[in-house]
Scaffold this motif. Structure first.
Motif, PDB file in Angstrom:
ATOM      1  N   HIS A 160       0.834  -1.209   0.000  1.00 39.46           N
ATOM      2  CA  HIS A 160       0.000   0.000   0.000  1.00 39.46           C
ATOM      3  C   HIS A 160       0.869   1.259   0.000  1.00 39.46           C
ATOM      4  O   HIS A 160       0.566   2.224  -0.713  1.00 39.46           O
ATOM      5  CB  HIS A 160      -0.921  -0.024   1.222  1.00 39.46           C
ATOM      6  N   THR A 161       1.941   1.240   0.758  1.00 34.04           N
ATOM      7  CA  THR A 161       2.855   2.380   0.762  1.00 34.04           C
ATOM      8  C   THR A 161       3.520   2.546  -0.597  1.00 34.04           C
ATOM      9  O   THR A 161       3.715   3.668  -1.082  1.00 34.04           O
ATOM     10  CB  THR A 161       3.917   2.195   1.850  1.00 34.04           C
ATOM     11  N   ILE A 162       3.873   1.437  -1.244  1.00 36.76           N
ATOM     12  CA  ILE A 162       4.506   1.501  -2.563  1.00 36.76           C
ATOM     13  C   ILE A 162       3.588   2.178  -3.571  1.00 36.76           C
ATOM     14  O   ILE A 162       3.985   3.088  -4.307  1.00 36.76           O
ATOM     15  CB  ILE A 162       4.882   0.079  -3.027  1.00 36.76           C
ATOM     16  N   LEU A 163       2.337   1.751  -3.603  1.00 39.02           N
ATOM     17  CA  LEU A 163       1.409   2.291  -4.594  1.00 39.02           C
ATOM     18  C   LEU A 163       1.084   3.754  -4.315  1.00 39.02           C
ATOM     19  O   LEU A 163       1.027   4.580  -5.238  1.00 39.02           O
ATOM     20  CB  LEU A 163       0.132   1.447  -4.604  1.00 39.02           C
ATOM     21  N   LYS A 164       0.878   4.096  -3.056  1.00 36.52           N
ATOM     22  CA  LYS A 164       0.578   5.488  -2.727  1.00 36.52           C
ATOM     23  C   LYS A 164       1.767   6.382  -3.039  1.00 36.52           C
ATOM     24  O   LYS A 164       1.613   7.490  -3.589  1.00 36.52           O
ATOM     25  CB  LYS A 164       0.208   5.589  -1.236  1.00 36.52           C
ATOM     26  N   THR A 165       2.979   5.920  -2.726  1.00 37.22           N
ATOM     27  CA  THR A 165       4.186   6.703  -3.028  1.00 37.22           C
ATOM     28  C   THR A 165       4.352   6.889  -4.524  1.00 37.22           C
ATOM     29  O   THR A 165       4.770   7.956  -4.992  1.00 37.22           O
ATOM     30  CB  THR A 165       5.417   5.997  -2.440  1.00 37.22           C
ATOM     31  N   THR A 166       4.016   5.870  -5.304  1.00 35.04           N
ATOM     32  CA  THR A 166       4.129   5.975  -6.763  1.00 35.04           C
ATOM     33  C   THR A 166       3.261   7.108  -7.302  1.00 35.04           C
ATOM     34  O   THR A 166       3.710   7.932  -8.111  1.00 35.04           O
ATOM     35  CB  THR A 166       3.712   4.647  -7.409  1.00 35.04           C
ATOM     36  N   LEU A 167       2.016   7.172  -6.852  1.00 35.88           N
ATOM     37  CA  LEU A 167       1.121   8.227  -7.337  1.00 35.88           C
ATOM     38  C   LEU A 167       1.613   9.605  -6.926  1.00 35.88           C
ATOM     39  O   LEU A 167       1.616  10.546  -7.735  1.00 35.88           O
ATOM     40  CB  LEU A 167      -0.296   7.983  -6.797  1.00 35.88           C
ATOM     41  N   VAL A 168       2.048   9.735  -5.676  1.00 37.18           N
ATOM     42  CA  VAL A 168       2.502  11.041  -5.187  1.00 37.18           C
ATOM     43  C   VAL A 168       3.733  11.513  -5.944  1.00 37.18           C
ATOM     44  O   VAL A 168       3.822  12.663  -6.405  1.00 37.18           O
ATOM     45  CB  VAL A 168       2.776  10.969  -3.673  1.00 37.18           C
ATOM     46  N   GLU A 169       4.714  10.636  -6.136  1.00 32.12           N
ATOM     47  CA  GLU A 169       5.955  11.040  -6.796  1.00 32.12           C
ATOM     48  C   GLU A 169       5.746  11.306  -8.279  1.00 32.12           C
ATOM     49  O   GLU A 169       6.322  12.237  -8.843  1.00 32.12           O
ATOM     50  CB  GLU A 169       7.021   9.953  -6.596  1.00 32.12           C
ATOM     51  N   LEU A 193     -11.030   0.808  -8.951  1.00 30.28           N
ATOM     52  CA  LEU A 193     -10.219   1.993  -8.685  1.00 30.28           C
ATOM     53  C   LEU A 193      -9.792   1.948  -7.219  1.00 30.28           C
ATOM     54  O   LEU A 193     -10.619   2.135  -6.320  1.00 30.28           O
ATOM     55  CB  LEU A 193     -11.013   3.265  -8.990  1.00 30.28           C
ATOM     56  N   SER A 194      -8.499   1.710  -6.985  1.00 28.36           N
ATOM     57  CA  SER A 194      -8.011   1.487  -5.619  1.00 28.36           C
ATOM     58  C   SER A 194      -7.273   2.685  -5.045  1.00 28.36           C
ATOM     59  O   SER A 194      -7.330   2.928  -3.833  1.00 28.36           O
ATOM     60  CB  SER A 194      -7.088   0.266  -5.585  1.00 28.36           C
ATOM     61  N   TYR A 195      -6.554   3.436  -5.883  1.00 29.94           N
ATOM     62  CA  TYR A 195      -5.757   4.560  -5.397  1.00 29.94           C
ATOM     63  C   TYR A 195      -5.892   5.725  -6.370  1.00 29.94           C
ATOM     64  O   TYR A 195      -5.843   5.534  -7.596  1.00 29.94           O
ATOM     65  CB  TYR A 195      -4.286   4.179  -5.278  1.00 29.94           C
ATOM     66  N   THR A 196      -6.059   6.945  -5.841  1.00 31.18           N
ATOM     67  CA  THR A 196      -6.054   8.167  -6.656  1.00 31.18           C
ATOM     68  C   THR A 196      -5.191   9.214  -5.973  1.00 31.18           C
ATOM     69  O   THR A 196      -4.950   9.151  -4.762  1.00 31.18           O
ATOM     70  CB  THR A 196      -7.475   8.724  -6.844  1.00 31.18           C
ATOM     71  N   LEU A 197      -4.735  10.185  -6.778  1.00 31.84           N
ATOM     72  CA  LEU A 197      -3.844  11.220  -6.242  1.00 31.84           C
ATOM     73  C   LEU A 197      -4.630  12.360  -5.614  1.00 31.84           C
ATOM     74  O   LEU A 197      -4.408  12.706  -4.451  1.00 31.84           O
ATOM     75  CB  LEU A 197      -2.937  11.743  -7.363  1.00 31.84           C
ATOM     76  N   HIS A 198      -5.534  12.957  -6.365  1.00 31.75           N
ATOM     77  CA  HIS A 198      -6.288  14.123  -5.881  1.00 31.75           C
ATOM     78  C   HIS A 198      -7.764  13.817  -5.685  1.00 31.75           C
ATOM     79  O   HIS A 198      -8.563  14.746  -5.486  1.00 31.75           O
ATOM     80  CB  HIS A 198      -6.130  15.297  -6.858  1.00 31.75           C
ATOM     81  N   HIS A 199      -8.123  12.551  -5.805  1.00 34.89           N
ATOM     82  CA  HIS A 199      -9.495  12.107  -5.528  1.00 34.89           C
ATOM     83  C   HIS A 199     -10.512  12.781  -6.435  1.00 34.89           C
ATOM     84  O   HIS A 199     -11.654  13.044  -6.031  1.00 34.89           O
ATOM     85  CB  HIS A 199      -9.862  12.352  -4.060  1.00 34.89           C
ATOM     86  N   PRO A 202     -13.810   9.028  -7.658  1.00 33.21           N
ATOM     87  CA  PRO A 202     -14.084   8.373  -6.367  1.00 33.21           C
ATOM     88  C   PRO A 202     -13.534   6.954  -6.334  1.00 33.21           C
ATOM     89  O   PRO A 202     -13.716   6.180  -7.272  1.00 33.21           O
ATOM     90  CB  PRO A 202     -15.620   8.379  -6.284  1.00 33.21           C
ATOM     91  N   VAL A 203     -12.858   6.628  -5.248  1.00 30.37           N
ATOM     92  CA  VAL A 203     -12.307   5.286  -5.069  1.00 30.37           C
ATOM     93  C   VAL A 203     -13.448   4.287  -4.914  1.00 30.37           C
ATOM     94  O   VAL A 203     -14.426   4.548  -4.217  1.00 30.37           O
ATOM     95  CB  VAL A 203     -11.377   5.248  -3.843  1.00 30.37           C
ATOM     96  N   GLY A 204     -13.300   3.129  -5.557  1.00 28.36           N
ATOM     97  CA  GLY A 204     -14.320   2.101  -5.475  1.00 28.36           C
ATOM     98  C   GLY A 204     -15.040   1.860  -6.776  1.00 28.36           C
ATOM     99  O   GLY A 204     -15.848   0.929  -6.868  1.00 28.36           O
ATOM    100  N   LEU A 205     -14.773   2.690  -7.789  1.00 33.46           N
ATOM    101  CA  LEU A 205     -15.392   2.462  -9.089  1.00 33.46           C
ATOM    102  C   LEU A 205     -14.930   1.133  -9.677  1.00 33.46           C
ATOM    103  O   LEU A 205     -13.814   0.689  -9.417  1.00 33.46           O
ATOM    104  CB  LEU A 205     -15.036   3.603 -10.046  1.00 33.46           C
TER     105      LEU A 205
END
Length: 740
Positions: A160-169, A193-199, A202-205
């Motif tokens: 989860h940290t890997i994927l979130k960091t990928t979007l942010v960077e 849809l599991s992860y988004t940067l600026h939402h 909506p997550v869950g699509l």
């Protein structure tokens, strides 16, 4: 002097024209003279110039032209011949220099043109290098971003940290409006849809995985531009807002079912996540090639990081499971060690506690046997002795089996007389065979060496057990014992696949065959005979006196001596043959075979007179003390019996010849008593012989007795004959020949 009027003008304005020419010549001369000064300044300031000599020539031409115009100023009026000569000379020189300069320019101009061409070529090359440098800088920038993103992504192994960091960077590096990651569902039929940067989305699509745009992206490893109105982009133009360009790239995922602890996992080629990146709205910005390459590389790095995270997750599960198993094994090991220690402690205590009363029974029975008895009484005493010896043998078997099973029993290797060992066994067996009217024959091969290296005590124990069984189960006829050096072709036996004999010059294999004419054995029952506490049923019915331990212990002793034992029989009533092979060493030096072997068979024991021999016995057990004293008194010794260490050390004097110390006493340290007696008698000739009495068969006890300076160890129980042999060895040889 004559003057020449060369300018006689026919027109009235001639004088005015002459003035204009005069002024023009002056300024022309002035200009000509200024040009060389500028050339000199240029040459001086120019560090590299290929045509300095041309400039000098050109400067001379200009100077001469200027001089010509300057001299011409004096020709507008009356002038002398000298002025005319100077003027003519200047013009001639100017003409010569002008021609030379013109000819030189013919050669210089092509060079100047080639220089110009080279200059244009270099300009084109410089422009091309500028473009390449721009690409290199772009690649370096891309590489820097990739390294930075890779470092951030792979700095953790939590998915989860890997994927979130990928979007942010990615969003920070590429200035994205939105970055989203679609993950496959458990069924693999949808993308969630599991992860988004600026939402923005909506997550869950969820979208079907069979959409054409998704198939288009999944079928290539490159980033693909997709429509902003695509279901996975979820952007709509509203009013004057125009959505930015959108690209999508696949991210390979590790199929966890392919993970194996002892092998590398495999990447599944059917499971992908979808990474969608959107540029800012209302901007003319477009995706560049290097940005697309950056996205592709980051997608691959995310796949690698997720693979490592999955492997780590499974490894952690395996490690936790292994730790639980190790903890369980450690608990089981500690419990087993505790059980082994408890068993050893129990056996040690029982060994001492059981040998003490048996020692009393055998000693007193042997004393009683030497008194005047009626035939009926003598039969009863002999029965008591026989039963006591059988019980003592059973105790020895149980202790030996226990030490064999826990690996604490080790062979005591030494040089011994092999022929004497066989003869001694026969001397021990013959009285029993004589009672049953059986013959006992010993056949020693002529090539059997007299002395060998090995464990004499264990070899004798095996031989006594095997020959004793043959006597026990034979009613008529007899027993034949054959011993010879086995040949190499007869060593391997298909019944013993684990027996691998190896020949060398410093050892040999002894083969012993004990053949009897007894009741025989059913071939199906033979394998059971080497199991603990198991006897052949027909034999057990006919001879119920055995414990079922003898052959099991013999097998383990033979295995310790790198040998093999087996039984052959044609069936009940046809007799049987016990065969065993053991590995023995050959003495390294010839003189080793000449060592004094002082064992004597009981029948050949030299009778010595022990009358008046002063002996001290220390034992805190009153029964044991009384029994040992009784044996010694029966042999004629003058015995002093004590129960404490202080009393023993104080009572012993140089008149005493032998001191018997019971080393199994709980309240007295017999080893300390031995040390104190050695200190009390500094001279060896004055010190009595110190002999240990023990019911413990551990080798450690014997080693400790030797270290504190004791002269021998006697194992309980002790009979009259055994005590007689001990005293004879001490008086005859000055030491106890063998631990009894």
């Amino acid at each position: 002097m004559e003057y020449c009027n060369c300018f006689e003008s026919p027109w009235p304005a001639d004088e005015l024209l002459m003035k204009y020419q005069y002024i023009s010549d002056f300024f022309i001369a002035l200009a000509y003279f200024s040009i060389p000064l500028e050339l000199i300044y240029f040459v001086k300031k120019s560090a590299v110039f290929p045509y300095r000599w041309v400039l000098v020539q050109f400067g001379a031409f200009i100077v001469l032209c200027g001089a010509t115009h300057l001299i011409n100023l004096w020709t507008f009026n009356m002038h002398t011949r000298t002025v005319a000569v100077v003027m003519t000379t200047a013009k001639v020189l100017t003409a010569a220099v002008s021609c030379a300069t013109a000819l030189m320019l013919v050669h210089i101009i092509p060079d100047l043109l080639s220089v110009k061409t080279r200059e244009l070529f270099l300009k084109n090359k410089a422009a091309e290098l500028d473009r390449e440098m721009g690409l290199i800088r772009t690649q370096e920038e891309t590489g820097r971003h990739v390294r930075m993103l890779t470092h951030e992504i792979r700095s953790t192994l939590d998915r989860h940290t890997i994927l979130k960091t990928t979007l942010v960077e990615l969003g920070r590096t590429l200035a994205l409006e939105e970055c989203a990651l679609w993950m496959p569902s458990q069924t693999g039929l949808e993308l969630n849809l599991s992860y988004t940067l600026h939402h923005i989305m909506p997550v869950g699509l969820s979208v079907p995985i069979q959409l054409p745009v998704i198939n288009q992206v999944f079928n290539t490893s490159h980033a693909v531009k997709i429509s902003p109105s695509s279901p996975v982009a979820w952007l709509r133009s509203s009013g004057n807002n125009m959505p930015g360009e959108v690209v999508a790239v696949r991210v390979p995922l590790l199929h966890l079912s392919n993970f194996q602890i002892h092998d590398w996992p495999e990447l599944s080629t059917k499971r992908y996540a979808l990474l969608v990146l959107t540029l800012p709205s209302n901007s003319a910005r477009q995706w560049h090639v290097h940005e697309l390459e950056l996205v592709e590389v980051v997608a691959d790095q995310v796949a690698v990081a997720l693979s490592h995270a999955a492997i780590l997750e499974e490894s952690m599960k395996a490690r936790d499971l292994l730790m639980k198993q190790n903890l369980a094994l450690d608990v089981a090991r500690r419990e087993a060690e505790t059980a082994v220690h408890a068993r050893n402690d129990f056996l040690a205590v029982m060994n001492h506690e059981m040998r003490t009363p048996i020692h009393a029974i055998i000693a007193l029975s042997s004393l009683l046997q030497e008194t005047e008895l009626s035939p009926e009484q003598r039969l009863m005493v002999e029965t008591i002795l026989k039963s006591s010896n059988l019980l003592a043998t059973l105790i020895n078997d149980v202790l030996d089996l226990s030490r064999l099973e826990d690996g604490s029993l080790q062979l005591e290797i030494g040089t011994f007389n092999l022929h004497s060992l066989f003869r001694e066994v026969l001397n021990l067996i013959k009285p029993i065979a004589a009672v049953k009217k059986l013959y006992v024959t010993l056949i020693l091969s002529p090539d059997l060496i007299e002395h060998a290296v090995g464990d004499e005590k264990r070899l004798m124990q095996v031989l006594l057990n095997v020959v004793g069984n043959a006597i026990k189960f034979t009613k008529e006829g007899g027993v034949t014992v054959s011993a010879f050096v086995t040949k190499s072709d007869s060593l391997r036996d298909p019944r013993a696949p684990d027996f691998f004999p190896a020949h060398s010059d410093n050892h040999f294999y002894l083969r012993v065959e004990v053949k009897d004419t007894g009741s025989g054995i059913n071939p199906q029952e033979i394998p059971k005979l080497f199991m603990k506490f198991v006897q052949s049923q027909p034999l057990a019915t006919k001879n119920p006196g055995g414990s079922g331990l003898g052959l099991a212990i013999c097998k383990r002793f033979v295995n310790l001596m790198e040998g093999h034992i087996w039984i052959e029989s044609d069936g009940p009533g046809r007799g049987s043959t016990v065969i065993f092979i053991v590995k023995l060493g050959i003495p390294a030096r010839l003189n080793e075979s000449k060592l004094p072997f002082l064992h004597k068979a009981p029948g050949n024991q030299i009778e010595l007179n022990f009358s008046g021999l002063k002996v001290v016995v220390m034992d805190d057990n009153s029964v044991g003390r009384m029994v040992t004293k009784g044996l010694l008194v029966h042999l004629g010794c003058d015995v002093l019996a004590v129960s404490s260490a202080e009393e023993c050390v104080r009572a012993v004097s140089n008149e005493h010849k032998v001191v018997f110390l019971d080393v199994s006493m709980a309240a007295v340290d017999s080893f300390e008593v031995a040390v104190r007696m050695r200190e009390k008698f500094s001279k060896r000739s004055e010190r009595p012989f110190i002999v240990a009495l023990t019911g413990n068969t551990e080798r450690m006890i014997k080693e400790k007795c030797r270290k504190v300076g004791m002269d021998g160890v006697i194992l309980k129980p002790v009979s009259v004959d055994k005590m007689r042999r001990v005293l004879s060895d001490i008086l005859e040889h000055g030491y106890l020949v063998e631990s009894q």
